[in-house]
Design an enzyme around this catalytic site. Structure first.
Site, PDB file in Angstrom:
ATOM      1  N   ASP A 470       0.822  -1.204  -0.072  1.00 22.39           N
ATOM      2  CA  ASP A 470       0.025   0.014   0.161  1.00 22.39           C
ATOM      3  C   ASP A 470       0.725   1.274  -0.052  1.00 22.39           C
ATOM      4  O   ASP A 470       0.314   2.444  -0.347  1.00 22.39           O
ATOM      5  CB  ASP A 470      -0.774   0.101   1.220  1.00 22.39           C
ATOM      6  CG  ASP A 470      -2.191  -0.429   1.089  1.00 22.39           C
ATOM      7  OD1 ASP A 470      -2.539  -0.576  -0.046  1.00 22.39           O
ATOM      8  OD2 ASP A 470      -2.700  -0.891   2.212  1.00 22.39           O
TER       9      ASP A 470
HETATM   10  O1  IFM Z   1      -1.169  -5.428   1.346  1.00 21.99           O
HETATM   11  C1  IFM Z   1      -1.338  -4.368   2.454  1.00 21.99           C
HETATM   12  C2  IFM Z   1      -2.811  -4.477   3.034  1.00 21.99           C
HETATM   13  O2  IFM Z   1      -3.728  -4.577   2.202  1.00 21.99           O
HETATM   14  C3  IFM Z   1      -2.988  -3.610   4.363  1.00 21.99           C
HETATM   15  N1  IFM Z   1      -2.032  -3.581   5.054  1.00 21.99           N
HETATM   16  C4  IFM Z   1      -0.898  -3.254   4.645  1.00 21.99           C
HETATM   17  C5  IFM Z   1      -0.320  -4.279   3.587  1.00 21.99           C
HETATM   18  C6  IFM Z   1       0.973  -4.118   2.834  1.00 21.99           C
HETATM   19  O3  IFM Z   1       1.024  -2.792   2.654  1.00 21.99           O
END
Ligand code: IFM
Length: 784
Positions: A470
């Site tokens: 993200d």
């Molecule tokens: O993949 C993401 C997830 O969707 C939400 N928490 C952080 C992860 C890594 O950025």
């Protein structure tokens, strides 16, 4: 320092010291009415949607971190002393304290001066209410009179409003009280929250300020301190539910009081669950339900902590993530995030054998978020069905789509069909956001087409707002930013889709997808190989990310693991890539996500969110537990059982019980992240419970270490284990039959199967057939 232990005989995690380094929580309910309960009775509840139908209140970022909660105060009528059997909120010393977190329930027992109170909290199966079942016992040698005061603080249903628009919510919520029943109502809206009780209360309160006092706190509410309920009726402000009972007990005598809290005042439900006999029945039914759920797969290996996780706590956690995605925990406040497409898509991968209907419903909901061009909304509020781009909202100038969301749905759907054989699901018509409904198979095709049609530098998939990470927000619109990880995920999705279409007899589509997969795999192997390992992608200028030439982030874990999961690296390159990750990123607590972390003044616009974190935190070089799970899968895919097991153990929370003061989070569930080696608090974990770590740790343990994987035609048993495991056993339900699997390892190998017998007959190949006959079948696997 350890604060408790796992009790194998009851499957409970037993907390023996109330002052755990963080509140240690459990989840109540089966996905409709839900609640979080901590080891001292704190936590909150919600109905279907933690943001839009909050039932009880939570104070964010408060001290203590878990208040308010579901409390019952005890007061000795003679000595006028009061305490909480749950320790909080009064926090008076208890002579004995124990909290038992079990599947779907929590029991907290505390005793003080010869009076003990045990409260069991649970949601009766299929009901929209929670029960607190209190048993009060006089263990002293004289008659005692104890006053009890329950306490629940209602929230306005819209939890965001409840925190931000006090001017309005504080005027429209009012209370009503009838014998044994308190309701929170509003003339403006249909709200009928209820707190009810059994027995004969001698008083009640519904007004928080009357009960607590303006200058007091929950540790010393005025009503409890004085021993006089005020029978207050809240006309505005903050509505609570509190009943006072007065119980006189002879030595050795016990009495039960049952409380119910619910988002609607249904007479039948109230009558039923304030009757202790019905409560006993419901609690038994809850136990049966969890027994059935947990029996769908069990293992008995030489690693007891692995057994405890795979048999009990990991599937418990997986059920919570499938229910609540990343919405409501003590870390995720249930205000801003609905269900995540990427997150819930991955949650469907783990426990489809146990809850296939729920997985299908989740997939239906998620495919309904897709647009005609193949990408999906990033998140959805389950109650309204309203989709959203989530964090991309914060930067509207960047792409408002994510390069990975839709691809996880391909993996989840194929896994569902392999597990259940339900190919009819592929014909189910599901809406798009912006065009006419189409069958699930077409949704899959459009998802794959979206990635095919959105490319960045060198033909790698374009990054979009981000990929799985993200905080990798490097796509500013030039068309160059690209993600090797999404490329690898695309390869895996194409491979799975090819298998699916072949199974459906659609050879030409299968061949097309295989050709696309090969082309993307070759391309990645060509452009992303950095000499010793794979680089991670490109930023908007076309500058490599996660490459040896970079100043920061010279190597990233996901590029190495996904080169193997995506079937890109051959054995040599796979081993080389994983070894590079091992050498550069592995620590005693698992793999850091990148090395070296970004250490910059301000933030690096070319990378985005990662660089907002200090070095060693979260995606900036923290140990991202979710990403760590893929190292277990990757090692197993390379046939390296020692490493796969080592990486599994590094992550297993039960292995960290003795460093709880450093770790802080619960030793029975996975956390999202652990601060990395460059951080001053290296080893401290955060965001337990609702994390993709749960689903993937279960996939890694059951499907790769243990090696039991569904295929379209049967079950594959293909373990990758440490050489010194000489045997282990697995029970697995699959398509209406039970498989009792015994694995023998006479030659002390780490992988490879020499022979499989099913019901005493040797079979050809490595796929144990589908029986669908309701019977139990013995499977003997000899490794070699
Ligand atoms: O993949 C993401 C997830 O969707 C939400 N928490 C952080 C992860 C890594 O950025």
């Amino acid at each position: 320092m350890s604060y408790g232990h796992y009790d194998e005989s009851t499957r409970e995690y037993v907390v023996t010291d109330p002052e755990t380094p963080r509140p240690w929580t459990n989840y109540l309910g089966e996905g409709v009415y839900g609640g979080i309960v901590t080891n001292t009775g704190g936590g909150y509840s919600f109905h279907e949607d933690p943001r839009n139908q909050r039932v009880t209140r939570y104070r964010y970022n408060a001290i203590p971190r878990d208040q308010p909660g579901r409390y019952v105060y005890f007061r000795d009528a003679e000595s006028e002393e009061f305490w909480s059997p749950t320790y909080q909120p009064v926090k008076a010393d208890l002579d004995d304290y124990e909290c038992r977190h079990g599947p779907g329930y929590t029991t907290i027992e505390g005793s003080n001066d010869g009076i003990s109170g045990a409260i069991t909290y649970f949601v009766p199966p299929g009901e929209t209410c929670e029960v607190w079942d209190l048993e009060l016992t006089n263990d002293s040698d004289r008659e005692r009179t104890i006053e009890t005061y329950s306490y629940v603080e209602f929230s306005f249903p819209d939890a965001y409003m409840d925190q931000t628009n006090l001017d309005w919510t504080g005027q429209i919520m009012q209370a009503d009280a009838a014998p044994n029943r308190i309701t929170m109502v509003s003339s403006a809206m249909e709200i009928d929250y209820v707190h009810a009780t059994s027995g004969h209360p001698v008083g009640f309160d519904t007004d928080r300020e009357e009960f607590v006092g303006i200058y007091e706190g929950l540790e010393s509410p005025e009503v409890v301190a004085k021993g006089t309920p005020r029978d207050s009726i809240s006309t505005h402000g903050n509505v609570i539910g509190s009943f006072t009972h007065e119980i006189t007990l002879e030595p050795g005598e016990s009495e039960r009081i049952v409380y119910l809290t619910a988002p609607e005042a249904d007479d039948d439900v109230i009558e039923e669950y304030t009757d202790p006999a019905a409560v006993d029945e419901a609690f038994e039914a809850l136990g049966d339900d969890w027994d059935d759920y947990l029996a769908t797969m069990t293992v008995d290996t030489p690693d007891e902590n692995l057994n405890a996780m795979l048999n009990v706590w990991n599937p418990i956690q997986c059920r919570s993530t499938l229910y609540w995605s990343r919405s409501a925990s003590l870390y995720q406040a249930g205000l801003g995030r609905g269900m995540g497409t990427r997150d819930s898509g991955q949650d469907t991968l783990s426990i489809v054998h146990a809850v296939p209907d729920q997985v299908r419903e989740t997939l239906e909901m998620l495919w309904g978020l897709q647009f005609e061009d193949g990408h999906t909304w990033h998140q959805v509020y389950p109650l309204s069905g309203e989709g959203d781009v989530g964090i991309a909202n914060e930067e509207p100038e960047k792409p408002q789509w994510f390069s990975d969301d839709h691809l996880w749905l391909v993996l989840g759907t194929v896994q569902y069909v392999k597990e259940t054989g339900d190919t009819d699901f592929l014909d189910r018509e599901i809406d798009f956001e912006d065009t006419d409904p189409a069958p699930v198979r077409e949704h899959i095709e459009r998802a794959l087409a979206f990635t095919d049609e959105h490319r960045g530098k060198d033909g790698l998939p374009r990054l979009g707002y981000s990929d799985w990470n993200d905080t990798l927000n490097a796509d500013h619109g030039s068309g160059k930013a690209a993600s090797m990880m999404t490329g690898a995920l695309y390869c895996r999705a194409l491979d799975e889709a090819a298998g699916l279409f072949e199974h459906l007899g659609k050879e030409s589509t299968a061949n097309e997808y295989r050709a696309d997969r090969d082309a993307m795999a070759e391309l990645i192997d060509d452009v992303a190989w950095d000499g010793d390992y794979y680089m991670r992608g490109y930023d908007d200028d076309g500058t490599p990310i996660g490459a040896s030439e970079s100043e920061f982030n010279q190597i990233t874990l996901n590029a190495q693991t996904w080169s193997i999961l995506g079937g890109i690296a051959d054995q040599d390159r796979g081993e080389q890539a994983l070894s590079a990750a091992h050498d550069r990123l592995n620590t005693e607590y698992g793999f850091a996500l990148i090395d070296p972390p970004y250490d910059v003044e301000g933030t690096l616009d070319s990378i985005g969110g990662t660089t907002t974190y200090p070095p060693g935190a979260k995606e900036n070089g923290g140990i991202f537990c979710h990403a760590h799970t893929w190292s277990i899968v990757a090692a197993a895919m390379l046939g390296d059982g020692e490493r796969a097991h080592q990486y599994y153990r590094q992550l297993n929370p039960l292995e960290h019980e003795d460093i709880a003061d450093q770790r802080l989070t619960e030793p029975y569930v996975y956390s999202q992240n652990v601060l990395g080696p460059t951080h001053p608090d290296f080893g401290e974990a955060s965001n337990s419970w609702l994390t993709g770590t749960a689903s993937w740790a279960y996939v890694a343990g059951t499907q790769y270490l243990i090696g039991v994987r569904p295929t379209f035609d049967g079950l594959v048993v293909d373990p990758t284990i440490p050489a010194d495991w000489d045997a282990f056993e697995v029970t697995r339900e699959f398509r209406g039959a039970t498989y009792e699997i015994t694995v023998e390892n006479p030659d002390s190998v780490e992988s490879g199967v020499a022979e499989i017998e099913v019901d005493g007959e040797e079979i050809d190949g490595d796929v144990v057939p589908v029986f669908e006959d309701g019977d139990t079948h013995d499977v003997r696997v000899v490794m070699g």
